[in-house]
Write a protein that holds these residues in place. Structure first.
Motif, PDB file in Angstrom:
ATOM      1  N   GLU A  67       0.829  -1.212   0.000  1.00  0.00           N
ATOM      2  CA  GLU A  67       0.000   0.000   0.000  1.00  0.00           C
ATOM      3  C   GLU A  67       0.863   1.262   0.000  1.00  0.00           C
ATOM      4  N   SER A  68       1.903   1.272   0.841  1.00  0.00           N
ATOM      5  CA  SER A  68       2.804   2.434   0.892  1.00  0.00           C
ATOM      6  C   SER A  68       3.533   2.619  -0.431  1.00  0.00           C
ATOM      7  N   GLN A  69       3.948   1.521  -1.037  1.00  0.00           N
ATOM      8  CA  GLN A  69       4.622   1.598  -2.331  1.00  0.00           C
ATOM      9  C   GLN A  69       3.698   2.212  -3.385  1.00  0.00           C
ATOM     10  N   GLN A  70       2.444   1.781  -3.397  1.00  0.00           N
ATOM     11  CA  GLN A  70       1.488   2.296  -4.372  1.00  0.00           C
ATOM     12  C   GLN A  70       1.238   3.784  -4.165  1.00  0.00           C
ATOM     13  N   ILE A  71       1.126   4.201  -2.912  1.00  0.00           N
ATOM     14  CA  ILE A  71       0.895   5.619  -2.605  1.00  0.00           C
ATOM     15  C   ILE A  71       2.085   6.456  -3.076  1.00  0.00           C
ATOM     16  N   LEU A  72       3.299   5.977  -2.788  1.00  0.00           N
ATOM     17  CA  LEU A  72       4.492   6.726  -3.183  1.00  0.00           C
ATOM     18  C   LEU A  72       4.651   6.767  -4.701  1.00  0.00           C
ATOM     19  N   GLU A  73       4.329   5.673  -5.362  1.00  0.00           N
ATOM     20  CA  GLU A  73       4.415   5.665  -6.820  1.00  0.00           C
ATOM     21  C   GLU A  73       3.381   6.609  -7.426  1.00  0.00           C
ATOM     22  N   ALA A  74       2.207   6.708  -6.833  1.00  0.00           N
ATOM     23  CA  ALA A  74       1.194   7.661  -7.297  1.00  0.00           C
ATOM     24  C   ALA A  74       1.680   9.096  -7.103  1.00  0.00           C
ATOM     25  N   LYS A  75       2.317   9.358  -5.969  1.00  0.00           N
ATOM     26  CA  LYS A  75       2.862  10.694  -5.714  1.00  0.00           C
ATOM     27  C   LYS A  75       3.977  11.018  -6.710  1.00  0.00           C
ATOM     28  N   LEU A  76       4.790  10.021  -7.026  1.00  0.00           N
ATOM     29  CA  LEU A  76       5.861  10.221  -8.000  1.00  0.00           C
ATOM     30  C   LEU A  76       5.273  10.542  -9.378  1.00  0.00           C
ATOM     31  N   ASN A  77       4.226   9.821  -9.756  1.00  0.00           N
ATOM     32  CA  ASN A  77       3.558  10.111 -11.026  1.00  0.00           C
ATOM     33  C   ASN A  77       2.985  11.529 -11.028  1.00  0.00           C
ATOM     34  N   GLN A  78       2.428  11.924  -9.908  1.00  0.00           N
ATOM     35  CA  GLN A  78       1.904  13.284  -9.775  1.00  0.00           C
ATOM     36  C   GLN A  78       3.029  14.294  -9.963  1.00  0.00           C
ATOM     37  N   LEU A  79       4.181  14.016  -9.360  1.00  0.00           N
ATOM     38  CA  LEU A  79       5.338  14.894  -9.498  1.00  0.00           C
ATOM     39  C   LEU A  79       5.768  14.993 -10.953  1.00  0.00           C
ATOM     40  N   TYR A  80       5.815  13.858 -11.658  1.00  0.00           N
ATOM     41  CA  TYR A  80       6.179  13.867 -13.077  1.00  0.00           C
ATOM     42  C   TYR A  80       5.206  14.747 -13.874  1.00  0.00           C
ATOM     43  N   GLU A  81       3.915  14.615 -13.592  1.00  0.00           N
ATOM     44  CA  GLU A  81       2.903  15.407 -14.302  1.00  0.00           C
ATOM     45  C   GLU A  81       3.079  16.899 -14.007  1.00  0.00           C
ATOM     46  N   LEU A  82       3.329  17.242 -12.761  1.00  0.00           N
ATOM     47  CA  LEU A  82       3.525  18.644 -12.389  1.00  0.00           C
ATOM     48  C   LEU A  82       4.783  19.196 -13.034  1.00  0.00           C
ATOM     49  N   ALA A  83       5.849  18.395 -13.035  1.00  0.00           N
ATOM     50  CA  ALA A  83       7.091  18.842 -13.657  1.00  0.00           C
ATOM     51  C   ALA A  83       6.890  19.061 -15.157  1.00  0.00           C
ATOM     52  N   GLU A  84       6.098  18.200 -15.779  1.00  0.00           N
ATOM     53  CA  GLU A  84       5.808  18.324 -17.215  1.00  0.00           C
ATOM     54  C   GLU A  84       5.047  19.622 -17.498  1.00  0.00           C
TER      55      GLU A  84
END
Length: 87
Positions: A67-84
């Motif tokens: 669950e923690s891994q999934q949450i962190l990976e979702a946050k990382l994806n969010q970061l990628y989208e924001l950076a884009e």
């Protein structure tokens, strides 16, 4: 990037566990002197065995829960989208 690596960390409870085992062994020693008065020592014997076989580990191998891994990976994806969006 994945958050699935196992990390070796010092056991924060190591000193407490060592002290608790020492104290438990003292209590076992005291109780053992009076086992002739016990009607059913089976539960005591299980706890005694648990205490005697327990070995505190100075280090622990820790891995994030799925669950923690999934949450962190979702946050990382969010970061990628924001950076884009900042391009």
């Amino acid at each position: 990037m994945k958050f699935n690596r196992v990390v070796r960390k010092q056991n924060a409870n190591f000193d407490k566990q060592v002290a608790a085992k020492e104290e438990a062994l003292k209590v076992i020693s005291e109780i053992d002197q009076y086992l002739d008065y016990v009607d059913d020592p089976s539960e005591y014997e299980q706890v005694k065995k648990q205490v005697q076989t327990f070995e505190p580990a100075e280090y622990e191998d820790i891995r994030l829960s799925d669950e923690s891994q999934q949450i962190l990976e979702a946050k990382l994806n969010q970061l990628y989208e924001l950076a884009e969006s900042l391009k």
